[in-house]
Design a protein around this motif. Structure first.
Motif: not given
Length: 371
Positions: A273-286
């Motif tokens: 995926c891309r690495s916008g703030a929302g995307a990386v926050a979801e990756l970390a949470a999951a």
């Protein structure tokens, strides 16, 4: 999307007493985290309202969640032409006066800013009127607005330790970005015989990721690697990619949009995926390992800085947009398929997660309002 606390979808009048102003519109990345904080304030009996523009995504999302939205006229200053810059500079003092009147009429106790051009006028008005300002900066490098006001904010809520250097010592707190609870509840996925790869360029898709994925499908087929693809292509490219994917003979599906992204994450061993703030926050949470390909035209290269922070933590591999081809994608997936690699990356990603960000932001707003 944030969970609704009430069934009534229409805007509600503000409760009596001081209110909290939430600013930061235009995109879902600005609006959705602010909505999570607004819901937390509402649960505590606090009044919250938004300031935005008629053309931003807040126009759709905020009223649907039952919060008042006050409109101002303001444009951006980053990556715009001379005409737009002149128009914005002309609008700025008028919009700031509008915001100042809102501070009075709603008896605003504190301002919460997600940054972006919409946040400029209410934040300037608050600083002039000495109303406390709390900013949430989810990127490794702060955006234009937050950098300009860094010395004047009461508190800065950040997602990366390195962001603290942009704000005065003692005013930052590592809270992370509000993320849907479903992501935090996903258990680690045991590796099976095959590998499920989720590819997403966001709701509108990414031309680079779409092309690289399409080029990689015959390579996976020829290698005999047992792989299943879940690909969110965006609506424009979906039909063409679906036909090409069907011809590839691989397992999986190409979708224009994935409404239940936590469910897609649950199936995935690896996310591209891309690495916008929302995307990386979801990756970390999951707790998901990832291949990050930053959007190259993001302001101040913040997507690249986010990806670099994940790489330093051992949670991701970085493939820049100009290098993202089918061969590079295939080779990187094969590299990460080595036993134990993705498990270590997933654990490193989960180490970057920050549950309870919305609750902590609401706490901080109440604290500075009390001060």
């Amino acid at each position: 999307m944030t969970e609704r606390s009430e069934l009534n979808p229409g805007p509600r009048p503000l409760a009596p007493g001081p209110a909290f102003l939430l600013a930061g519109g235009g995109t879902g990345g600005h609006v959705i985290p602010a909505l999570a904080v607004a819901h937390e304030l509402r649960l505590r009996g606090r009044a919250a309202f938004f300031v935005g523009t008629q053309r931003g995504l807040e126009m759709k999302l905020v009223p649907r969640e039952g919060f008042p939205l006050e409109l101002i006229q303001i444009g951006g200053l980053k990556r715009v032409g001379l005409r737009q810059t002149a128009a914005t500079l002309f609008q700025l003092p008028i919009a700031t006066m509008q915001a100042s009147r809102l501070l009075d009429s709603h008896r605003v106790a504190a301002v919460f800013s997600m940054g972006g051009y919409v946040a400029g006028p209410p934040v300037i008005a608050a600083l002039i009127r000495q109303v406390p300002v709390v900013v949430m900066e989810p990127n490794a490098v702060p955006g234009f607005t937050n950098r300009r006001i860094a010395l004047l904010v009461r508190r800065a809520l950040i997602s990366f330790p390195e962001t603290a250097r942009y704000f005065p010592f003692g005013r930052t707190e590592l809270t992370g970005l509000p993320v849907r609870e479903e992501f935090f509840r996903l258990p680690p996925k045991p590796r099976g015989d095959g590998l499920t790869v989720l590819i997403t360029g966001g709701s509108q898709g990414s031309r680079t990721l779409n092309q690289a994925a399409r080029e990689s499908w015959p390579l996976f087929r020829q290698a005999g690697l047992p792989v299943r693809i879940i690909h969110q292509s965006g609506p424009a490219a979906c039909e063409e990619l679906r036909a090409a994917f069907a011809a590839s003979g691989l397992e999986g599906e190409v979708l224009p949009f994935i409404a239940d992204m936590p469910a897609a994450f649950a199936q995935a061993d690896l996310v591209v995926c891309r690495s916008g703030a929302g995307a990386v926050a979801e990756l970390a949470a999951a707790g998901k390992p990832s291949i990050l390909s930053p959007f190259p035209f993001a302001a101040d290269q913040h997507q690249l800085r986010n990806a670099e922070a994940f790489v330093r933590a051992g949670a991701a591999r970085l493939v820049e947009d100009r290098e993202m081809t089918g061969e590079r994608l295939f080779a990187t997936v094969v590299e990460l398929a080595e036993p134990g690699t993705m498990e270590r990356m997933g654990a490193a990603a989960r180490g970057l997660a920050h549950p309870g960000a919305a609750r902590r932001a609401a706490n901080v707003l109440e604290e500075v309002a009390g001060d």
